[in-house]
Write a protein that holds these residues in place. Structure first.
Motif, PDB file in Angstrom:
ATOM      1  N   GLN A  42       0.823  -1.211   0.000  1.00 13.81           N
ATOM      2  CA  GLN A  42       0.000   0.000   0.000  1.00 13.81           C
ATOM      3  C   GLN A  42       0.860   1.266   0.000  1.00 13.81           C
ATOM      4  O   GLN A  42       0.387   2.346  -0.312  1.00 13.81           O
ATOM      5  CB  GLN A  42      -0.951   0.005   1.191  1.00 13.81           C
ATOM      6  N   ASN A  43       2.124   1.108   0.369  1.00 11.63           N
ATOM      7  CA  ASN A  43       3.012   2.280   0.385  1.00 11.63           C
ATOM      8  C   ASN A  43       3.699   2.519  -0.952  1.00 11.63           C
ATOM      9  O   ASN A  43       4.414   3.511  -1.102  1.00 11.63           O
ATOM     10  CB  ASN A  43       4.075   2.125   1.477  1.00 11.63           C
ATOM     11  N   ILE A  46       3.684   5.986  -2.590  1.00 10.87           N
ATOM     12  CA  ILE A  46       4.206   7.179  -1.911  1.00 10.87           C
ATOM     13  C   ILE A  46       5.686   7.406  -2.155  1.00 10.87           C
ATOM     14  O   ILE A  46       6.199   8.482  -1.865  1.00 10.87           O
ATOM     15  CB  ILE A  46       3.925   7.142  -0.400  1.00 10.87           C
ATOM     16  N   PHE A  47       6.376   6.404  -2.669  1.00  9.28           N
ATOM     17  CA  PHE A  47       7.816   6.584  -2.860  1.00  9.28           C
ATOM     18  C   PHE A  47       8.133   6.940  -4.304  1.00  9.28           C
ATOM     19  O   PHE A  47       7.450   6.515  -5.228  1.00  9.28           O
ATOM     20  CB  PHE A  47       8.563   5.341  -2.410  1.00  9.28           C
ATOM     21  N   ASN A 246      15.438  -0.765  -0.083  1.00  6.20           N
ATOM     22  CA  ASN A 246      14.813   0.112   0.906  1.00  6.20           C
ATOM     23  C   ASN A 246      14.559   1.486   0.287  1.00  6.20           C
ATOM     24  O   ASN A 246      15.436   2.013  -0.409  1.00  6.20           O
ATOM     25  CB  ASN A 246      15.750   0.254   2.121  1.00  6.20           C
ATOM     26  N   PRO A 247      13.398   2.068   0.569  1.00  2.66           N
ATOM     27  CA  PRO A 247      13.099   3.392   0.005  1.00  2.66           C
ATOM     28  C   PRO A 247      14.117   4.457   0.395  1.00  2.66           C
ATOM     29  O   PRO A 247      14.259   5.463  -0.289  1.00  2.66           O
ATOM     30  CB  PRO A 247      11.726   3.729   0.596  1.00  2.66           C
ATOM     31  N   ARG A 248      14.817   4.243   1.510  1.00  4.89           N
ATOM     32  CA  ARG A 248      15.827   5.230   1.913  1.00  4.89           C
ATOM     33  C   ARG A 248      16.918   5.389   0.857  1.00  4.89           C
ATOM     34  O   ARG A 248      17.639   6.380   0.837  1.00  4.89           O
ATOM     35  CB  ARG A 248      16.477   4.804   3.230  1.00  4.89           C
TER      36      ARG A 248
ATOM     37  N   THR B 249      14.273   5.418  11.113  1.00  5.62           N
ATOM     38  CA  THR B 249      14.799   4.806   9.885  1.00  5.62           C
ATOM     39  C   THR B 249      13.641   4.272   9.053  1.00  5.62           C
ATOM     40  O   THR B 249      13.853   3.718   7.983  1.00  5.62           O
ATOM     41  CB  THR B 249      15.751   3.640  10.213  1.00  5.62           C
ATOM     42  N   PRO B 251      11.009   4.197   6.399  1.00 11.31           N
ATOM     43  CA  PRO B 251      10.887   4.982   5.162  1.00 11.31           C
ATOM     44  C   PRO B 251       9.661   5.890   5.139  1.00 11.31           C
ATOM     45  O   PRO B 251       9.721   6.993   4.596  1.00 11.31           O
ATOM     46  CB  PRO B 251      10.780   3.912   4.073  1.00 11.31           C
ATOM     47  N   VAL B 252       8.573   5.453   5.757  1.00 12.35           N
ATOM     48  CA  VAL B 252       7.370   6.298   5.784  1.00 12.35           C
ATOM     49  C   VAL B 252       7.629   7.550   6.630  1.00 12.35           C
ATOM     50  O   VAL B 252       7.323   8.670   6.226  1.00 12.35           O
ATOM     51  CB  VAL B 252       6.161   5.506   6.321  1.00 12.35           C
ATOM     52  N   GLN B 255       9.800   9.870   4.776  1.00 12.45           N
ATOM     53  CA  GLN B 255       9.075  10.580   3.714  1.00 12.45           C
ATOM     54  C   GLN B 255       8.289  11.753   4.305  1.00 12.45           C
ATOM     55  O   GLN B 255       8.288  12.858   3.759  1.00 12.45           O
ATOM     56  CB  GLN B 255       8.116   9.606   3.011  1.00 12.45           C
ATOM     57  N   ARG B 258      10.623  14.479   5.101  1.00 10.86           N
ATOM     58  CA  ARG B 258      11.087  15.176   3.896  1.00 10.86           C
ATOM     59  C   ARG B 258      10.049  16.223   3.471  1.00 10.86           C
ATOM     60  O   ARG B 258      10.373  17.366   3.172  1.00 10.86           O
ATOM     61  CB  ARG B 258      11.308  14.147   2.781  1.00 10.86           C
ATOM     62  N   MET B 416      -2.105   6.561   7.786  1.00 15.58           N
ATOM     63  CA  MET B 416      -2.991   5.581   8.438  1.00 15.58           C
ATOM     64  C   MET B 416      -2.241   4.918   9.580  1.00 15.58           C
ATOM     65  O   MET B 416      -1.024   4.774   9.548  1.00 15.58           O
ATOM     66  CB  MET B 416      -3.495   4.561   7.425  1.00 15.58           C
ATOM     67  N   GLU B 443       2.746  10.957   4.596  1.00 16.61           N
ATOM     68  CA  GLU B 443       3.630  10.430   3.554  1.00 16.61           C
ATOM     69  C   GLU B 443       2.941  10.446   2.188  1.00 16.61           C
ATOM     70  O   GLU B 443       3.585  10.246   1.167  1.00 16.61           O
ATOM     71  CB  GLU B 443       4.099   9.017   3.913  1.00 16.61           C
ATOM     72  N   ARG B 444       1.633  10.680   2.174  1.00 15.15           N
ATOM     73  CA  ARG B 444       0.903  10.719   0.907  1.00 15.15           C
ATOM     74  C   ARG B 444       0.664  12.136   0.413  1.00 15.15           C
ATOM     75  O   ARG B 444      -0.025  12.322  -0.601  1.00 15.15           O
ATOM     76  CB  ARG B 444      -0.437   9.997   1.049  1.00 15.15           C
ATOM     77  N   GLN B 463       6.797  22.323  -6.639  1.00 12.12           N
ATOM     78  CA  GLN B 463       6.343  21.000  -7.070  1.00 12.12           C
ATOM     79  C   GLN B 463       6.237  20.014  -5.904  1.00 12.12           C
ATOM     80  O   GLN B 463       6.471  18.813  -6.052  1.00 12.12           O
ATOM     81  CB  GLN B 463       7.253  20.441  -8.154  1.00 12.12           C
ATOM     82  N   LYS B 467      -1.983  18.699  -1.590  1.00 18.03           N
ATOM     83  CA  LYS B 467      -3.310  18.161  -1.906  1.00 18.03           C
ATOM     84  C   LYS B 467      -4.340  18.839  -1.023  1.00 18.03           C
ATOM     85  O   LYS B 467      -4.041  19.162   0.131  1.00 18.03           O
ATOM     86  CB  LYS B 467      -3.345  16.652  -1.641  1.00 18.03           C
ATOM     87  N   GLU B 475      -7.886   9.752  -0.785  1.00 14.46           N
ATOM     88  CA  GLU B 475      -6.810   8.825  -1.165  1.00 14.46           C
ATOM     89  C   GLU B 475      -6.525   7.815  -0.053  1.00 14.46           C
ATOM     90  O   GLU B 475      -6.288   6.642  -0.310  1.00 14.46           O
ATOM     91  CB  GLU B 475      -5.530   9.601  -1.485  1.00 14.46           C
ATOM     92  N   VAL B 479      -7.663   3.282   0.499  1.00 18.04           N
ATOM     93  CA  VAL B 479      -6.922   2.122   1.006  1.00 18.04           C
ATOM     94  C   VAL B 479      -7.615   1.530   2.231  1.00 18.04           C
ATOM     95  O   VAL B 479      -7.798   0.320   2.351  1.00 18.04           O
ATOM     96  CB  VAL B 479      -5.471   2.526   1.369  1.00 18.04           C
TER      97      VAL B 479
END
Lengths: 324, 512
Positions: A42-43, A46-47, A246-248, B249, B251-252, B255, B258, B416, B443-444, B463, B467, B475, B479
């Motif tokens: 589901q992620n 997003i990457f 890994n997305p990192r 660490t 990734p979500v 993100q 970021r 979520m 993250e979305r 850019q 949203k 969105e 899910v």
């Protein structure tokens, strides 16, 4: 079949840029995502990886193969607004699961298949045949599904030149260092010296066939410096992208593959020179007194495409420049 | 039954008190004077040191129905509140109100004493089981949840008069001079105890480290302290760390960080003089890490960091990226060590930090604050108190104070949690009004409050994945599906008080 046509029609939702589709599409980062983990599937949207490889092979335990391929199908059926290229790594075709994976996931229209253990041209030809059968059964254009064979054994490295030329479906060659070192009965080192010959041969084969070259994963996600060093090395060898665990790692790959400012400036100047020459109706293109030939144009377009994808230039390059 | 400006139904009264509905963040202007405390005289030679806690409590004249307070600097490592209430029980007292700065899971030990009526109500937010049991209707104990600034305001206005304040003092002398930064139980800043020391009718310093007079440096001074008691152990300072204090660490989380960093950059506040607050969670620290790298690269020198301080902020201070740290609460032992060492690492009271009704709180000088949420809604209201199951599991902390004070409040949260979407039509409980929130970052994508049109335009120009919040909601719900609404009884178990004393929401008993 009607519903499948309907689904194909729904591909209008897919954000595909025809200018960068196919062999010339940017594939700097190909992120592996386990096919048996809903939370990670589901992620995917997003990457910012250029492509994802949904894995039905090594990441999925034997007891979960059935469930995973169904899960992947369901996921792909709902993931219509695709922002990345989606490949599915099936199980090897010499296992009972490989063909089952294809039957389950192809109706959900992935962009392509990553074929593990592509040791011989015959294996790739077999996949090509199976894909054609599925495309015909699904009422799709033959050749729609692309293929990324993984060269990950001594035999594969020896055969990679023939493999690359097996089918027009092939979008590139992927090098798989983990399995390769296992097949060679050697350890993989941080420096990767033991991979040098194989890496070089795979990239030669890819370049000779006019397809992309995708390097192996770098498993230690904590070692970002080592990851960068390796990415810089394979970029220098001619690789166009890297498989990721890994997305990192995505951002670092994109940074390494980002064109330098002077490269972008030169590429813009090349395109400008071509367009000016065309306006003037001359076939001879020169820049700073030097002739601009086809390889220079091709390289300039690749630089601009990458620069645009990374937000370094505002507008996408005009692909018509390539076709004059 | 009344309805406040955010449409929340509130009882007319709660636990005998008249409920004043919330209107907007800035409608209440205080009148009158600050509260005060009785005059006292301590004669030369008179000792403040009591033999034990019981003697100190007796000397304060604590009776049934009175109010006590402690502070939560030892967080889940606090031994004092449990010890005090057990002693109160031993003395046969009943119906005591606890008006501490916060109650943590470690204080679940008080549950039997609440059931027995030793504790009658909580004039403070709770973390953990007590709130959950109240939400289930299993614990009859009215709760009023306040922000850090709101708690100070309630004390200094006399809304919540504290009869006896117990101050855990890691270093204390016989006359009551104390510091939180020294001793075996050192937890650093004593920020939440300053107001108690100033306003409680009686103040008892409880220490496990009684040192010869004068105990320097002095954080809270002798003139405010009535009695001094020794206790074997105040608590376990290792447990002051409530969450991870390392950069995530995940990734979500990275993100989200970021995107949050993009928002900060686009806001234009990241320049010399930048003032910043972030929490101690992994995602917040990832934002801090990104901000640190930007400040280094662009040679930006910030003015201050504040709130709960971590070693991470200490590193930024020592690197010269901030001029000062305003510390109301140390979030880890590196911060505790720093407050002893760095003269620009300043202990401040919760009053100075966040009280809306003083001559200027530190939160008003913040440029950007990063805050979390259990839920947000399409009007940018934020829930930081109840979980999606409706249980009151969290205190407000400085959430609504910093959101109101800062130029830009950024909410960071995963889109979520489990299978539940973070963006709702309406949050279960409003902690912080949408009027004080700038952006919600998941993250979305990034949802920008319409109150910040320039920020939105700048993010779009860059850019960034901006949203509309309803689009973001759609969105996410694509899910997760739309969650079934929770069912509540009419019974109100807790009030969520906005920092100005009006009631922003009521927490009702969860049905079933």
């Amino acid at each position: 079949m009607g519903s499948l046509h309907h689904r194909e029609a729904s591909l209008g939702h897919l954000k595909r840029d025809p200018a960068v589709a196919g062999a010339s599409r940017l594939r700097r980062s190909l992120l592996y995502v386990p096919g048996n983990m809903p939370s990670m599937l589901q992620n995917i949207p997003i990457f910012a990886a250029d492509a994802v490889i949904i894995d039905l092979e090594d990441a999925v335990p034997l007891g979960e193969k059935d469930a995973a391929r169904r899960l992947v199908r369901r996921f792909l059926e709902t993931y219509l607004d695709r922002r990345q290229e989606v490949l599915v790594r099936i199980n090897p075709l010499d296992t009972t699961w490989g063909a089952q994976d294809l039957a389950e996931v192809l109706p959900a229209l992935p962009d392509g298949i990553r074929l593990p253990k592509a040791d011989t041209p015959e294996i790739v030809e077999r996949l090509d045949t199976l894909l054609t059968e599925h495309e015909e059964a699904l009422g799709l254009e033959v050749g729609r599904f692309r293929v990324l064979p993984s060269i990950e054994s001594a035999l594969g490295v020896i055969n990679c030149i023939d493999i690359a030329a097996t089918s027009p479906r092939i979008l590139g060659l992927a090098f798989g260092a983990e399995d390769y070192t296992a097949s060679m009965e050697i350890e993989r080192s941080k420096g990767g010296e033991e991979l040098f010959n194989a890496r070089s041969r795979v990239v030669w084969a890819a370049k000779a066939a006019g397809v992309q070259a995708i390097d192996s994963i770098f498993a230690d996600v904590k070692d970002m410096d080592g990851f960068r060093r390796e990415t810089e090395l394979v970029k220098a060898l001619g690789y166009t992208g890297k498989s990721l665990v890994n997305p990192r790692q995505i951002e670092a790959v994109h940074e390494v593959f980002a064109p330098k400012a002077e490269e972008i400036e030169y590429a813009l100047a090349v395109v400008d020179a071509i367009q000016r020459a065309r306006q003037m109706g001359t076939g001879v293109i020169s820049l700073g007194g030097k002739m601009v030939d086809a390889p220079v144009v091709k390289r300039a377009m690749r630089v601009l495409r990458t620069a645009h994808a990374q937000g370094l230039v505002d507008t996408a390059p005009d692909e018509a420049v390539l076709h004059g | 039954m009344a309805r406040n400006a955010l449409g929340r139904e509130l009882p007319a009264t709660f636990d005998g008190k008249v409920v004043v509905p919330y209107r907007d963040p800035w409608s209440v202007r205080p009148t009158g004077d600050r509260a005060t405390r009785a005059l006292k005289r301590v004669d030369p030679g008179q000792s403040k040191v009591c033999q034990n806690l019981q003697e100190a409590i007796e000397r304060c004249g604590l009776r049934d129905g009175m109010t006590i307070a402690t502070h939560h600097h030892l967080r889940n490592g606090d031994f004092l509140l449990n010890h005090v209430v057990r002693m109160i029980d031993h003395m046969g007292l009943k119906d005591i109100t606890i008006a501490s700065s916060s109650v943590h899971p470690v204080h679940a030990e008080l549950i039997p004493l609440i059931r027995e009526g030793v504790v009658g109500r909580l004039e403070c937010g709770v973390n953990g089981l007590i709130g959950e049991l109240c939400s289930k209707g299993e614990l009859r104990c009215p709760i009023t949840v306040r922000s850090h600034g709101g708690r100070v305001r309630s004390i200094v206005t006399g809304q919540v008069p504290i009869d006896v304040a117990f101050i855990a003092a890691p270093c204390c002398d016989e006359y009551g001079n104390m510091s939180g930064a020294l001793g075996p139980s050192a937890f650093g800043s004593l920020g939440y105890a300053h107001t108690d020391a100033e306003y409680a009718r009686h103040v008892i310093a409880v220490t496990d480290n009684l040192v010869p007079f004068p105990a320097t440096p002095i954080s809270i001074g002798q003139a405010s302290v009535d009695w001094v008691v020794r206790m074997e152990r105040l608590g376990d300072p290792k447990k002051i760390v409530s969450t991870t204090t390392r950069v995530t660490t995940d990734p979500v989380g990275l993100q989200i960080a970021r995107y949050a960093t993009q928002v900060i950059e686009a806001s234009g506040y990241l320049r010399d003089g930048f003032a910043f607050q972030t929490g101690s969670g992994g995602t917040s620290l990832a934002v801090a890490e990104n901000v640190r790298n930007l400040m280094r690269r662009q040679k930006i020198k910030g003015s201050f960091g504040c709130g709960g301080i971590t070693g991470y902020f200490v590193d930024m201070l020592e690197e010269g990226l901030f001029q000062a740290l305003f510390d109301v609460q140390c979030f880890d032992l590196n911060a505790v060590e720093s407050i002893r060492r760095n003269r620009n690492h300043l202990e401040i009271s919760a009053d100075t930090y966040a009280n809306p009704f003083n001559s200027g709180a530190v939160v008003n000088k913040l440029d950007v604050v990063i805050l979390g949420a259990t839920e947000v809604d399409v009007d940018f209201n934020v829930n930081a108190n109840t979980e999606s199951n409706g249980y009151l599991l969290h205190n407000t902390g400085g959430h609504s104070d910093t959101a109101a004070g800062a130029k830009l409040a950024i909410i960071v949260a995963p889109s979520m949690r489990g299978r539940l979407p973070i963006v709702r039509d309406a949050v279960t409980t409003i902690t912080t009004p949408g009027a004080t929130v700038g952006a919600v970052v998941t993250e979305r994508g990034i949802a920008v409050n319409d109150r910040y049109p320039e920020l939105k335009a700048e993010l779009l120009r860059r850019q960034a994945p901006v949203k509309d919040i309803r689009q973001l909601q759609r969105e996410i719900q694509a899910v997760t599906g739309a969650p079934r609404p929770l069912e509540f009884e009419d019974e109100v178990v807790a009030l969520i008080e906005y920092r100005d004393g009006t009631i922003i929401d009521a927490v009702r008993r969860v049905r079933g």
